[in-house]
Motif scaffolding. Structure first.
Motif, PDB file in Angstrom:
ATOM      1  N   PRO A  64      10.707   6.564   0.943  1.00  0.00           N
ATOM      2  CA  PRO A  64      10.674   6.945   2.353  1.00  0.00           C
ATOM      3  C   PRO A  64       9.248   6.841   2.880  1.00  0.00           C
ATOM      4  CG  PRO A  64      10.654   8.906   1.001  1.00  0.00           C
ATOM      5  CD  PRO A  64      10.768   7.740   0.053  1.00  0.00           C
ATOM      6  N   ALA A  65       9.107   6.997   4.182  1.00  0.00           N
ATOM      7  CA  ALA A  65       7.768   7.047   4.781  1.00  0.00           C
ATOM      8  C   ALA A  65       7.096   8.361   4.428  1.00  0.00           C
ATOM      9  CB  ALA A  65       7.872   6.927   6.295  1.00  0.00           C
ATOM     10  N   TYR A  66       5.779   8.369   4.453  1.00  0.00           N
ATOM     11  CA  TYR A  66       5.017   9.608   4.408  1.00  0.00           C
ATOM     12  C   TYR A  66       4.827  10.090   5.843  1.00  0.00           C
ATOM     13  CZ  TYR A  66       4.041   7.923  -0.307  1.00  0.00           C
ATOM     14  OH  TYR A  66       4.177   7.459  -1.584  1.00  0.00           O
ATOM     15  N   ASP A  67       4.779  11.400   6.021  1.00  0.00           N
ATOM     16  CA  ASP A  67       4.666  11.930   7.387  1.00  0.00           C
ATOM     17  C   ASP A  67       3.402  11.446   8.084  1.00  0.00           C
ATOM     18  OD1 ASP A  67       2.776  13.550   6.059  1.00  0.00           O
ATOM     19  OD2 ASP A  67       4.027  15.351   6.170  1.00  0.00           O
ATOM     20  N   THR A  68       2.349  11.188   7.312  1.00  0.00           N
ATOM     21  CA  THR A  68       1.100  10.700   7.917  1.00  0.00           C
ATOM     22  C   THR A  68       1.275   9.316   8.532  1.00  0.00           C
ATOM     23  OG1 THR A  68       0.437   9.875   5.735  1.00  0.00           O
ATOM     24  CG2 THR A  68      -0.392  12.045   6.393  1.00  0.00           C
ATOM     25  N   GLU A  69       2.204   8.533   7.986  1.00  0.00           N
ATOM     26  CA  GLU A  69       2.422   7.189   8.530  1.00  0.00           C
ATOM     27  C   GLU A  69       3.096   7.245   9.895  1.00  0.00           C
ATOM     28  OE1 GLU A  69       2.827   4.495   4.521  1.00  0.00           O
ATOM     29  OE2 GLU A  69       4.460   5.906   4.924  1.00  0.00           O
ATOM     30  N   ILE A  70       3.991   8.202  10.083  1.00  0.00           N
ATOM     31  CA  ILE A  70       4.597   8.390  11.400  1.00  0.00           C
ATOM     32  C   ILE A  70       3.549   8.929  12.376  1.00  0.00           C
ATOM     33  CG2 ILE A  70       6.520   9.376  12.664  1.00  0.00           C
ATOM     34  CD1 ILE A  70       7.242   7.574  10.213  1.00  0.00           C
ATOM     35  N   ALA A  71       2.763   9.885  11.897  1.00  0.00           N
ATOM     36  CA  ALA A  71       1.728  10.486  12.750  1.00  0.00           C
ATOM     37  C   ALA A  71       0.736   9.440  13.236  1.00  0.00           C
ATOM     38  CB  ALA A  71       0.999  11.586  11.982  1.00  0.00           C
ATOM     39  N   GLY A  72       0.427   8.471  12.400  1.00  0.00           N
ATOM     40  CA  GLY A  72      -0.524   7.435  12.802  1.00  0.00           C
ATOM     41  C   GLY A  72      -0.021   6.600  13.960  1.00  0.00           C
ATOM     42  N   VAL A  73       1.272   6.288  13.959  1.00  0.00           N
ATOM     43  CA  VAL A  73       1.832   5.501  15.067  1.00  0.00           C
ATOM     44  C   VAL A  73       1.864   6.341  16.340  1.00  0.00           C
ATOM     45  CG1 VAL A  73       3.819   4.168  15.861  1.00  0.00           C
ATOM     46  CG2 VAL A  73       3.199   4.136  13.444  1.00  0.00           C
ATOM     47  N   VAL A  74       2.250   7.612  16.218  1.00  0.00           N
ATOM     48  CA  VAL A  74       2.256   8.506  17.384  1.00  0.00           C
ATOM     49  C   VAL A  74       0.852   8.606  17.978  1.00  0.00           C
ATOM     50  CG1 VAL A  74       2.588  10.889  18.147  1.00  0.00           C
ATOM     51  CG2 VAL A  74       4.254   9.821  16.600  1.00  0.00           C
ATOM     52  N   ALA A  75      -0.139   8.842  17.119  1.00  0.00           N
ATOM     53  CA  ALA A  75      -1.510   8.995  17.606  1.00  0.00           C
ATOM     54  C   ALA A  75      -2.003   7.724  18.281  1.00  0.00           C
ATOM     55  CB  ALA A  75      -2.431   9.378  16.452  1.00  0.00           C
ATOM     56  N   MET A  76      -1.615   6.582  17.750  1.00  0.00           N
ATOM     57  CA  MET A  76      -1.986   5.309  18.370  1.00  0.00           C
ATOM     58  C   MET A  76      -1.495   5.249  19.819  1.00  0.00           C
ATOM     59  SD  MET A  76      -0.789   1.488  17.173  1.00  0.00           S
ATOM     60  CE  MET A  76       0.943   1.877  17.488  1.00  0.00           C
ATOM     61  N   LEU A  77      -0.274   5.723  20.057  1.00  0.00           N
ATOM     62  CA  LEU A  77       0.289   5.694  21.407  1.00  0.00           C
ATOM     63  C   LEU A  77      -0.336   6.730  22.327  1.00  0.00           C
ATOM     64  CD1 LEU A  77       4.034   5.205  20.449  1.00  0.00           C
ATOM     65  CD2 LEU A  77       2.552   3.531  21.574  1.00  0.00           C
ATOM     66  N   CYS A  78      -1.039   7.703  21.742  1.00  0.00           N
ATOM     67  CA  CYS A  78      -1.703   8.739  22.543  1.00  0.00           C
ATOM     68  C   CYS A  78      -3.087   8.323  23.013  1.00  0.00           C
ATOM     69  CB  CYS A  78      -1.823  10.024  21.736  1.00  0.00           C
ATOM     70  SG  CYS A  78      -0.239  10.836  21.393  1.00  0.00           S
ATOM     71  N   GLY A  79      -3.608   7.243  22.494  1.00  0.00           N
ATOM     72  CA  GLY A  79      -4.975   6.853  22.780  1.00  0.00           C
ATOM     73  C   GLY A  79      -5.132   6.015  24.031  1.00  0.00           C
ATOM     74  N   GLU A  80      -6.376   5.845  24.438  1.00  0.00           N
ATOM     75  CA  GLU A  80      -6.689   5.065  25.629  1.00  0.00           C
ATOM     76  C   GLU A  80      -6.254   3.617  25.486  1.00  0.00           C
ATOM     77  OE1 GLU A  80     -10.670   3.966  28.332  1.00  0.00           O
ATOM     78  OE2 GLU A  80     -10.801   5.327  26.614  1.00  0.00           O
ATOM     79  N   ASP A  81      -6.343   3.084  24.269  1.00  0.00           N
ATOM     80  CA  ASP A  81      -6.005   1.679  24.059  1.00  0.00           C
ATOM     81  C   ASP A  81      -4.527   1.382  24.236  1.00  0.00           C
ATOM     82  OD1 ASP A  81      -8.637   1.046  23.591  1.00  0.00           O
ATOM     83  OD2 ASP A  81      -8.456   0.998  21.409  1.00  0.00           O
ATOM     84  N   ALA A  82      -3.685   2.423  24.270  1.00  0.00           N
ATOM     85  CA  ALA A  82      -2.242   2.229  24.467  1.00  0.00           C
ATOM     86  C   ALA A  82      -1.849   2.352  25.936  1.00  0.00           C
ATOM     87  CB  ALA A  82      -1.454   3.239  23.638  1.00  0.00           C
ATOM     88  N   GLY A  83      -2.818   2.286  26.823  1.00  0.00           N
ATOM     89  CA  GLY A  83      -2.559   2.522  28.238  1.00  0.00           C
ATOM     90  C   GLY A  83      -1.715   1.471  28.923  1.00  0.00           C
ATOM     91  N   TRP A  84      -1.475   0.336  28.278  1.00  0.00           N
ATOM     92  CA  TRP A  84      -0.660  -0.725  28.889  1.00  0.00           C
ATOM     93  C   TRP A  84       0.703  -0.823  28.201  1.00  0.00           C
ATOM     94  CZ3 TRP A  84      -0.851  -2.471  33.477  1.00  0.00           C
ATOM     95  CH2 TRP A  84      -0.313  -3.703  33.850  1.00  0.00           C
ATOM     96  N   SER A  85       1.070   0.226  27.487  1.00  0.00           N
ATOM     97  CA  SER A  85       2.369   0.266  26.798  1.00  0.00           C
ATOM     98  C   SER A  85       3.156   1.459  27.313  1.00  0.00           C
ATOM     99  CB  SER A  85       2.162   0.397  25.279  1.00  0.00           C
ATOM    100  OG  SER A  85       3.401   0.555  24.609  1.00  0.00           O
ATOM    101  N   THR A  86       4.335   1.200  27.862  1.00  0.00           N
ATOM    102  CA  THR A  86       5.189   2.291  28.319  1.00  0.00           C
ATOM    103  C   THR A  86       6.639   1.851  28.311  1.00  0.00           C
ATOM    104  OG1 THR A  86       5.312   4.096  29.957  1.00  0.00           O
ATOM    105  CG2 THR A  86       5.225   1.836  30.815  1.00  0.00           C
ATOM    106  N   GLY A  87       7.527   2.825  28.161  1.00  0.00           N
ATOM    107  CA  GLY A  87       8.959   2.539  28.158  1.00  0.00           C
ATOM    108  C   GLY A  87       9.458   1.876  26.896  1.00  0.00           C
ATOM    109  N   SER A  88       8.672   1.931  25.828  1.00  0.00           N
ATOM    110  CA  SER A  88       9.016   1.220  24.599  1.00  0.00           C
ATOM    111  C   SER A  88       9.462   2.169  23.495  1.00  0.00           C
ATOM    112  CB  SER A  88       7.799   0.422  24.097  1.00  0.00           C
ATOM    113  OG  SER A  88       7.453  -0.595  25.006  1.00  0.00           O
ATOM    114  N   VAL A  89      10.287   1.648  22.602  1.00  0.00           N
ATOM    115  CA  VAL A  89      10.588   2.313  21.336  1.00  0.00           C
ATOM    116  C   VAL A  89       9.815   1.548  20.263  1.00  0.00           C
ATOM    117  CG1 VAL A  89      12.357   2.995  19.685  1.00  0.00           C
ATOM    118  CG2 VAL A  89      12.870   3.008  22.140  1.00  0.00           C
ATOM    119  N   VAL A  90       8.790   2.178  19.732  1.00  0.00           N
ATOM    120  CA  VAL A  90       7.842   1.510  18.838  1.00  0.00           C
ATOM    121  C   VAL A  90       8.246   1.765  17.389  1.00  0.00           C
ATOM    122  CG1 VAL A  90       5.422   1.390  18.138  1.00  0.00           C
ATOM    123  CG2 VAL A  90       6.017   1.736  20.550  1.00  0.00           C
ATOM    124  N   CYS A  91       8.265   0.700  16.596  1.00  0.00           N
ATOM    125  CA  CYS A  91       8.646   0.805  15.193  1.00  0.00           C
ATOM    126  C   CYS A  91       7.720   1.743  14.444  1.00  0.00           C
ATOM    127  CB  CYS A  91       8.624  -0.581  14.547  1.00  0.00           C
ATOM    128  SG  CYS A  91       8.832  -0.550  12.753  1.00  0.00           S
TER     129      CYS A  91
END
Length: 301
Positions: free
Chosen positions: A265-292
């Motif tokens: 299975p995944a480690y919880d830190t691997e899910i957290a990393g994707v979530v945190a990526m979407l919380c950052g300034e660099d994700a400002g042009w991504s919305t309405g998506s379901v991210v793997c």
């Protein structure tokens, strides 16, 4: 704005950001933060300079969540507070936002901004369609669907006004893959993804809204699954590119069980990393998506 002007502006912004943590000065509210994926998300965000409201539900989680908040505050120089509120109740989400405001509003002006919301709290239970009853349906939909909706409603007056806000909803591959006995649970996650797309349009001036869709994750919930459930998942896991175990890298228990389970299975830190990526300034042009966030268990389309 011409392209050269834009390039200079972007360069200036990057220079201003140099030397500071990427989420410095932000405030995040994470539901279901006492353990598992929620706690891992809190650790990741705190390391990036984000202050936190750690939501939890049960009395048995009070000490654990208080201790996590104190640890993160001490380790990262942020502010963190644990707030008990039942996301499945009609009043819990609003109470959570009110408590956040009480702790973090400016002492003189009362100004309060909630920059990030992570809708992570959820309940899961499997029942064949013939066995689904009203109580089972209500419990899962109250927590997994109504809870995020009421939380975003309560937070609306406090979201940023410049599109810098971030909402991340934790969905599941169950929303799309049609697993047996998940009429209700899979339906709740599909509803959450539908709300993600709607909020991305309605709240576009305030924030981005995305979802992530984990598959099996090495949490207490996964540890409590039956061998039958793991056997049902095994054919999917065998075809998951990143689930192949690595001796000497992955946990011994997952290496030993890989032949039966099809991989790890995944480690919880691997899910957290994707979530945190979407919380950052660099994700400002991504919305309405379901991210793997599932290692390729389900490819996003």
């Amino acid at each position: 704005m011409s392209r050269p002007d834009y390039a200079r502006t972007a360069s200036t912004n990057l220079s201003a950001a140099a030397g500071r943590r990427p989420l410095e000065g932000k405030l995040a509210l994470v539901t279901g933060a006492s353990r598992g994926i929620g706690a891992a998300i809190c650790r990741n965000l705190a390391a990036k300079g984000c202050s936190l409201v750690l939501n939890y539900t049960s009395d048995s989680s009070t000490q654990r969540t208080d201790e996590l908040a104190a640890q993160l505050a001490a380790a990262h120089g942020i502010r963190a507070v644990a707030v008990q509120a039942d996301m499945g109740s009609a009043t819990g989400p609003a109470h959570c936002v009110a408590s956040a405001r009480n702790h973090f509003a400016h002492p003189k002006t009362g100004a309060f901004t909630l920059d990030i919301i992570v809708n992570n709290a959820a309940v899961a239970a499997n029942k064949a369609v013939a066995d689904v009853d009203v109580g089972h349906f209500a419990r899962l939909y109250d927590v997994n669907v109504r809870g995020p909706l009421l939380l975003v409603q309560a937070a609306l007056p406090h979201l940023p006004l410049d599109r810098s806000g971030r909402i991340v909803n934790v969905s599941s591959v169950s929303a799309a893959l049609g697993f047996a006995d998940q009429s209700v649970y899979g339906g709740t996650k599909a509803a959450l993804e539908a709300m993600t797309r709607t909020w991305a349009r309605e709240l576009a001036a305030r924030c981005t809204v995305n979802a992530v869709n984990p598959g099996p994750v090495a949490t207490d919930m996964y540890a409590g699954t039956s061998r039958d459930f793991q056997a049902q998942m095994s054919s999917w896991t065998k075809n998951t590119p990143l689930a192949a175990v690595r001796e000497g890298v992955d946990a011994d228990e997952f290496v030993r069980n890989a032949e039966f389970a099809g991989g790890r299975p995944a480690y919880d830190t691997e899910i957290a990393g994707v979530v945190a990526m979407l919380c950052g300034e660099d994700a400002g042009w991504s919305t309405g998506s379901v991210v793997c966030a599932n290692g390729g268990f389900k490819f996003s389309t």
